[in-house]
Scaffold this motif. Structure first.
Motif, PDB file in Angstrom:
ATOM      1  N   ALA A 184      -5.697   0.052  -3.638  1.00  0.00           N
ATOM      2  CA  ALA A 184      -5.019  -0.740  -2.604  1.00  0.00           C
ATOM      3  C   ALA A 184      -4.936  -2.209  -2.957  1.00  0.00           C
ATOM      4  O   ALA A 184      -4.157  -2.955  -2.351  1.00  0.00           O
ATOM      5  N   SER A 185      -5.743  -2.664  -3.914  1.00  0.00           N
ATOM      6  CA  SER A 185      -5.722  -4.086  -4.290  1.00  0.00           C
ATOM      7  C   SER A 185      -4.792  -4.366  -5.457  1.00  0.00           C
ATOM      8  O   SER A 185      -4.872  -5.424  -6.084  1.00  0.00           O
ATOM      9  N   VAL A 189       0.847  -1.188   0.000  1.00  0.00           N
ATOM     10  CA  VAL A 189       0.000   0.000   0.000  1.00  0.00           C
ATOM     11  C   VAL A 189       0.885   1.241   0.000  1.00  0.00           C
ATOM     12  O   VAL A 189       1.948   1.260   0.632  1.00  0.00           O
ATOM     13  N   GLU A 249      -2.545   7.890  -8.772  1.00  0.00           N
ATOM     14  CA  GLU A 249      -1.260   7.230  -8.564  1.00  0.00           C
ATOM     15  C   GLU A 249      -0.400   7.508  -9.791  1.00  0.00           C
ATOM     16  O   GLU A 249      -0.846   7.342 -10.927  1.00  0.00           O
TER      17      GLU A 249
END
Length: 624
Positions: free
Chosen positions: A596-597, A479, A571
């Motif tokens: 996050a995955s 993360v 991101e």
């Protein structure tokens, strides 16, 4: 100083002694050569210090049209300052509509025949008309006119341009002359570069696009031109600039990698700046600029690592690419030096939030390529935009536009992302994969662990839009910010065609349709480092799902890095590659929202018959 009476009288006794002093001087110097005293010269007045330019500019360049609208589409810009009494600056663009409303009565977009933009200060620009009123007599009546290049010599301005379709078949480079950049322009009756074959293939018609003219210090003239099909070539240009000599033609890049040449003379070298990837892919446009240099106009041009731009494992040092802000598709540039000595690069780019003009009547979305300008710096002998920061989207110090001015621009140099503390790694030291690796579409026939490497054979499968058939070896990603790195060898032959799309490398993904991917890939004649992005499966109508940009030189063994940096709701994924694990080339930055995955993955695909071997996968904290 004005003398008074006393000082004037004080000289009279000395004057009486002058004849006697002269005789004594002659007597003392008998037998010696006479000496002549140097003339008394007045000292040169000091050169005034350049005046700092107080203004700023913000990309895109502000270009006004009479009536109040703006030029919002200026592909393939070229720039020149007027000569003699004309100190204005002129920017010319590919023959495209100026904005959403530049249409005829049927609502079709107009194709402006090379728009001319003028500025007194390099900040405020105005559209003043089109360079051409008609196409050359040897062009098809509806041919596109692309990629102008303007040069001044022999007391004339010379305007070179691409004619995409000639009556004889194929594309060619036209030329026109004028006494002013504003025109009128007189078109030469024959092409400066005629339609001709691609170097690879007889009876073909290469892409004779994108002219660039070099005039050396001794007055020799050369014309560079070309695009993906055929690569970039150079020829000697005639004294009058109207024709070129095909018997002097030399290829300076490999085919299917580069286009849009631009030549910069700096510190004893000729720098060839060339653009690569798709110019016009909306918000996923991967266009970028790369450099090679040579002591000769004919090359060979080599990059910072000494790799030639003509090699199949193609060279090229990154100069300009997407950096994660609003701008993508940064390329097809022109370089100028302002009167204060600062270098600048003008180029087109696409705003990923507004990538297209309004739909045409047939529903097509024309790309909206806006004109940008940024400072060009030199780091250890190589050009880089804004010290490595890339395209700007905030106010910047204005260039110097007139003599005795100096820009207030000062470079800020940017370091590459670097690994911090090691979070996790797999050195593949055992005989099998352990936790936490998992497979998507595992095929046991194509992989194995042993002798300190993971062997992963290339598959006749893909991971591209609706074709999601390739195996993916993956593990969960950390993360937050991180940097993932691998060392990989891929046994593609160094020289052959074509093994198209065979590739292997790193992946950060959430599913088959949302990822960034950094691979060593075979594409036609080339072996390249490719950094790709896919999103979807649902995207706005007419928008792409997949885009690709390219990096520095490849080799059989390469080191690959992807750095993730969370920035607000987005991101930023920045890719790097290396041929020795020590010297790294920054590729570009894609933005994505993998969340996050996200997973870290390895792929080996695009065609069967080859093997990728991975020495390790290491995950680091991203150094602040």
């Amino acid at each position: 100083m004005r003398r008074g009476p006393s000082s004037s009288w004080g000289w009279r006794p000395l004057r009486a002694l002058f004849p006697l002093l002269g005789l004594l001087s002659l007597s003392a110097c008998q037998g010696k050569p006479s000496e002549t005293l140097p003339p008394v010269t007045e000292p040169e007045p000091p050169t005034p210090a350049p005046t700092p330019v107080e203004g700023t500019f913000t990309n895109p360049m502000k270009i006004s049209i009479p009536g109040g609208s703006l030029v919002e589409n200026c592909p393939d810009p070229t720039i020149i300052q007027g000569q003699g009494r004309d100190t204005a600056w002129y920017l010319l663009c590919t023959a495209d509509p100026l904005n959403d409303e530049d249409r005829d009565v049927s609502r079709e977009y107009k194709q402006r025949l090379i728009p001319i933009l003028k500025s007194e200060d390099l900040v405020e620009w105005n559209y003043i008309g089109d360079a051409l009123s008609t196409r050359p007599s040897w062009a098809k009546a509806d041919s596109d006119i692309w990629a102008p290049e303007i040069a001044y010599f022999n007391d004339k301005y010379h305007l070179y341009f691409t004619v995409v379709e000639t009556k004889a078949g194929g594309s060619a480079i036209g030329v026109a002359t004028s006494d002013s950049p504003a025109g009128p322009w007189v078109i030469a009756e024959r092409p400066a570069v005629e339609p001709h074959e691609a170097p690879c293939c007889g009876n073909s018609k290469r892409w004779t696009y994108d002219p660039e003219v070099l005039i050396t210090a001794n007055g020799d003239k050369y014309i560079y031109y070309g695009s993906y099909y055929g690569g970039v070539s150079v020829r000697a240009l005639s004294e009058d600039g109207l024709t070129s000599d095909p018997y002097t033609q030399v290829e300076v890049t490999v085919a299917n990698r580069y286009e849009a040449p631009s030549i910069v003379q700096h510190d004893g070298y000729y720098y060839l700046l060339v653009s690569s990837a798709n110019c016009c892919n909306g918000p996923l446009t991967g266009y970028g600029v790369f450099a090679g240099r040579s002591k000769s106009p004919y090359g060979p041009f080599v990059d910072r690592e000494g790799v030639r731009l003509t090699l199949n494992r193609v060279g090229g040092t990154p100069v300009l690419g997407a950096n994660g802000n609003r701008w993508v598709g940064t390329g097809h540039n022109s370089v100028f030096t302002d009167p204060g000595g600062q270098d600048w690069i003008v180029y087109h780019a696409i705003d990923r939030s507004e990538p297209y003009l309004a739909p045409a009547p047939n529903g097509e979305l024309p790309p909206k390529r806006q004109a940008l300008m940024d400072a060009l710096d030199w780091v250890e002998g190589w050009p880089v935009v804004r010290g490595g920061q890339g395209p700007s989207d905030s106010p910047q110090p204005a260039p110097a536009a007139r003599a005795n001015e100096k820009s207030r621009y000062l470079p800020t140099y940017v370091e590459h992302d670097a690994p911090g503390a090691l979070l996790e790694s797999d050195e593949f030291e055992g005989t099998s994969l352990g936790s936490p690796w998992s497979w998507t579409r595992e095929s046991k026939a194509v992989h194995g662990v042993g002798e300190g490497v993971l062997r992963f054979d290339t598959q006749a499968a893909d991971l591209h839009e609706n074709d999601n058939s390739a195996s993916i070896l993956w593990r969960p990603a950390p993360v937050g910010n991180f940097l993932v790195e691998t060392k990989m060898s891929l046994n593609l032959p160094p020289v052959s065609c074509c093994h198209n799309y065979v590739q292997a490398g790193l992946l950060v993904h959430t599913d088959d349709d949302n990822y960034v991917r950094l691979t060593h890939v075979s594409s036609w004649e080339t072996r390249q480092i490719a950094f790709s992005k896919e999103q979807g499966p649902v995207v706005p109508a007419g928008h792409p799902r997949f885009g690709e940009t390219f990096g520095g030189p490849a080799d059989e063994t390469v080191w690959l890095r992807i750095a993730r940096r969370v920035q607000g709701a987005e991101e930023l994924y920045t890719a790097y590659s290396s041929r020795d694990g020590a010297t790294w080339s920054r590729t570009a930055t894609w933005t994505h929202s993998l969340g996050a995955s996200a997973r870290l993955g390895l792929v080996s695909m695009g065609g069967a018959g080859f093997t990728a071997t991975f020495d390790y996968v290491r995950v680091h904290e991203l150094r602040p």
